[in-house]
Each structure stands twice: as structure tokens, then as C-alpha cells.
Scaffold this active site. Structure first.
Site, short mmCIF file in Angstrom:
data_model
loop_
_atom_site.label_atom_id
_atom_site.label_comp_id
_atom_site.label_asym_id
_atom_site.label_seq_id
_atom_site.Cartn_x
_atom_site.Cartn_y
_atom_site.Cartn_z
N GLY A 41 0.80 -1.22 0.00
CA GLY A 41 0.00 0.00 0.00
C GLY A 41 0.83 1.27 0.00
O GLY A 41 2.01 1.24 -0.32
N ALA A 42 0.17 2.39 0.38
CA ALA A 42 0.77 3.72 0.22
C ALA A 42 1.24 3.83 -1.23
O ALA A 42 2.41 4.08 -1.53
CB ALA A 42 1.91 3.95 1.21
N HIS A 73 4.30 1.70 -8.11
CA HIS A 73 3.30 0.63 -8.14
C HIS A 73 2.48 0.71 -9.44
O HIS A 73 2.19 -0.31 -10.07
CB HIS A 73 2.34 0.74 -6.95
CG HIS A 73 3.00 0.59 -5.60
ND1 HIS A 73 3.05 1.60 -4.67
CD2 HIS A 73 3.65 -0.45 -5.02
CE1 HIS A 73 3.69 1.18 -3.58
NE2 HIS A 73 4.06 -0.06 -3.77
N GLY A 91 8.79 -5.35 -8.74
CA GLY A 91 9.70 -4.29 -9.18
C GLY A 91 11.16 -4.68 -8.97
O GLY A 91 11.51 -5.30 -7.97
P1 AMP Z 1 5.93 -2.44 -1.68
O1 AMP Z 1 4.56 -1.88 -1.58
O2 AMP Z 1 7.01 -1.46 -1.35
O3 AMP Z 1 6.08 -3.76 -0.99
O4 AMP Z 1 6.16 -2.74 -3.23
C1 AMP Z 1 5.28 -3.53 -3.96
C2 AMP Z 1 5.88 -3.83 -5.30
O5 AMP Z 1 6.12 -2.61 -6.00
C3 AMP Z 1 7.24 -4.56 -5.21
O6 AMP Z 1 7.32 -5.52 -6.24
C4 AMP Z 1 8.21 -3.44 -5.42
O7 AMP Z 1 9.45 -3.86 -5.96
C5 AMP Z 1 7.46 -2.58 -6.42
N1 AMP Z 1 7.98 -1.22 -6.40
C6 AMP Z 1 8.07 -0.38 -5.35
N2 AMP Z 1 8.64 0.78 -5.71
C7 AMP Z 1 8.92 0.67 -7.03
C8 AMP Z 1 9.54 1.53 -8.00
N3 AMP Z 1 9.98 2.73 -7.65
N4 AMP Z 1 9.66 1.08 -9.25
C9 AMP Z 1 9.23 -0.16 -9.61
N5 AMP Z 1 8.63 -1.02 -8.74
C10 AMP Z 1 8.49 -0.61 -7.47
#
Ligand code: AMP
Length: 282
Positions: free
Chosen positions: A31-32, A37, A149
Site C-alpha cells: 500500500g501507500a 506501483h 519491481g
Molecule cells: P511495496 O509496496 O514497497 O512492498 O512494493 C510492492 C511492489 O512494487 C514490489 O514488487 C516493489 O518492488 C514494487 N515497487 C516499489 N517501488 C517501485 C519503484 N519505484 N519502481 C518499480 N517497482 C516498485
């Protein structure tokens, strides 16, 4: 926009879509939501009829109680952020009990060494938590493909291993890092930085960029020394680790080999906020 909170409902949603011969992509998140995302969702929507975005702050992957407590939780905002995608997106936002059942605990995995370097060294238990939650979520959502990501490059390799270990019938696809114009990698944790820290954090990108430029002509040990020196002179950021590693197994680079690909990785603190980033260097 569908907001789904239980595993029974998500299973029903997915099986109805699959019965209509639609394909399902999955973007797991905590989230956030931000443009990073969204870049994963857009990537997924090019290949699938529907994308499920899970929003779940997974307690078992946090090794620091304060980090877990302060992690931003903004479900209403996230739902409006995804509003523009209309009915091609469903949010799966379960409780911990819904995901795990009564015992919110990690399974122990052997990811063949990928889990013992970098994030694995500095966040004990982190990848067991990541593996456990994704094993549950993949089984509950049952997507055709899931998107991760490269921002969390080590996690991407862990997830590919997890799917092998658990013999899960889905494809794992990595997507490029989405950055602000000034180079800073987008992250939910950026929301906790002051405007000044946001500016200072671009230092991480600048260092990676320079390492990329110098990679051809300098040895890994020279580059490590240079990066450590640069951080030592910077009063705003504290380096936790810098590594240049083989992209296949994350083994630290000692001698460059032809036909092998490498990436540079940084984890650093801006105040108490921990930031990570990485970049391909050849
Ligand atoms: P998180 O919410 O931080 O757990 O991220 C969820 C997904 O979004 C994960 O696969 C992350 O690698 C991806 N993600 C987060 N930030 C980025 C970004 N700046 N660029 C690409 N993917 C991202």
C-alpha cells in the site's frame, strides 16, 4: 473498483473471471501506492484482462517493530489512486488472520544463498516473511502472472525461487525501477521523508549512476572504497551496505567475468528511514 477483503471472495472473483477465459495479473503491495506501483499495474494491464492489487502490510517481514508500526497505511487514498483503472482492477486488502489463519508466523525457507546477502544479512527473517506471505497470497489469488519491481531486486530473485520451491503455477515477471525526475527511486517510505531529506536522498541515485559510469574502468574493490568514502563525507545519509553482485545469484563481485551481468546495490538511512536502490552496471 472492487475492494475485496476475504480469501473466499477473491477466489470467487478470480474463478468467475477465469471461467470467462479472462487472464489475471497480480501486483502484491504493502500500500501507500505511488507511481512505482502504477508502473507495475500498467505493465500488467498490457498483458492481462484484470489485475489484482493486494494491499497488505505483512507483519512477518518486518524485523523492526517501529518500522512496522510507522509503515504508512492509506487504504482510502490507495483506492482513489486506483480509481482511474475502473473495473479492470480489484484490490485485495485482507487482514493478517485472513492471510495466515490464527498463527501469524513465517515458514523457514532455503533460498539457496540468495537470502543470506544484503537485505538478508541486515534484516534477519525478512525473506522468510516475504516467502510465507507470498505463498499464501499466490494460493489465495491464483493469478496467471505476478509482477514485481526491480527496485527490490533481491526480493524478485527470492520470489522466483519461492515459486520453484512451492511448485506454484504462475509466472513471475520483473519490471524496471520507476524514478522521480531527479533520479530518486519511488518508495512508500519516501512519504516519511521531509522535503529536505527527499532532496538529500537523491545522493543514492547519483552514487549508483557514477558507479555505473566507472564500472568498466575500475575494480569492484576500488568502487567499494570510493562509495564508502563518499558516504562518510555525507552528513545526511548513513550507508548500511554497498555491494556489486552477480544478477543471477547475488554473489559479491570479486573478478569481472565476460558474459556475466552485475548490479550495484545500496541500503542507506536518511534519519531513521531506511532506503534501498540498485542499478545495472553492465
Ligand atoms: P511495496 O509496496 O514497497 O512492498 O512494493 C510492492 C511492489 O512494487 C514490489 O514488487 C516493489 O518492488 C514494487 N515497487 C516499489 N517501488 C517501485 C519503484 N519505484 N519502481 C518499480 N517497482 C516498485
Amino acid at each position: 473498483m472492487n475492494l475485496i477483503k476475504t480469501k473466499t471472495e477473491i477466489a470467487k472473483y478470480v474463478s468467475e473471471k477465469k471461467a470467462q477465459k479472462s487472464t489475471i495479473g497480480f501486483v502484491p503491495t504493502m500500500g501507500a501506492l505511488h507511481q512505482g506501483h502504477a508502473s507495475l499495474i500498467d505493465f500488467g494491464l498490457e498483458r492481462h484482462d484484470y489485475i489484482i492489487v493486494s494491499i497488505f502490510v505483512n507483519p512477518t517481514q518486518f524485523n523492526n517493530a517501529s518500522d512496522l508500526e510507522k509503515y504508512p497505511r492509506t487504504l482510502d487514498q490507495d483506492a482513489s489512486f486506483l480509481g482511474k483503472y475502473k473495473n479492470r482492477i480489484a484490490i485485495y486488502a485482507p487482514t493478517a488472520q485472513e492471510v495466515y489463519g490464527p498463527d501469524v508466523i513465517s515458514k523457514q525457507y532455503n533460498f539457496k544463498g540468495i537470502e543470506t546477502v544484503m537485505e538478508g544479512t541486515h534484516r534477519p527473517g525478512h525473506f522468510d516473511g516475504v516467502g510465507t506471505v507470498l505463498n499464501h497470497l499466490f494460493r489465495q489469488v491464483n493469478p496467471d502472472e505476478a509482477f514485481f519491481g526491480e527496485k527490490d531486486f533481491q526480493q524478485l530473485l527470492i520470489v522466483k525461487k519461492l515459486v520453484e520451491i512451492e511448485k506454484l503455477p504462475l509466472k513471475i515477471t520483473g519490471c524496471p525501477i520507476h524514478r522521480q525526475e531527479n533520479g530518486l527511486a519511488m518508495s512508500s517510505r519516501n512519504a516519511r521523508l521531509t522535503p529536505q531529506q527527499l532532496e538529500e536522498a537523491t545522493f543514492i541515485y547519483k552514487i549508483l549512476h557514477q558507479v555505473n559510469k566507472d564500472f568498466k574502468n575500475k575494480s569492484a574493490s576500488k568502487l567499494r572504497k570510493w562509495v564508502t568514502g563518499q558516504f562518510n563525507e555525507n552528513p545526511h545519509l548513513k550507508l548500511e551496505y554497498f555491494e556489486i553482485s552477480n544478477v543471477k545469484n547475488l554473489k559479491p563481485l570479486s573478478r569481472k567475468r565476460k558474459n556475466q551481468k552485475y548490479r550495484a546495490f545500496i541500503a542507506a538511512f536518511a534519519g531513521e528511514i531506511r532506503l534501498i536502490d540498485n542499478m545495472a552496471v553492465n
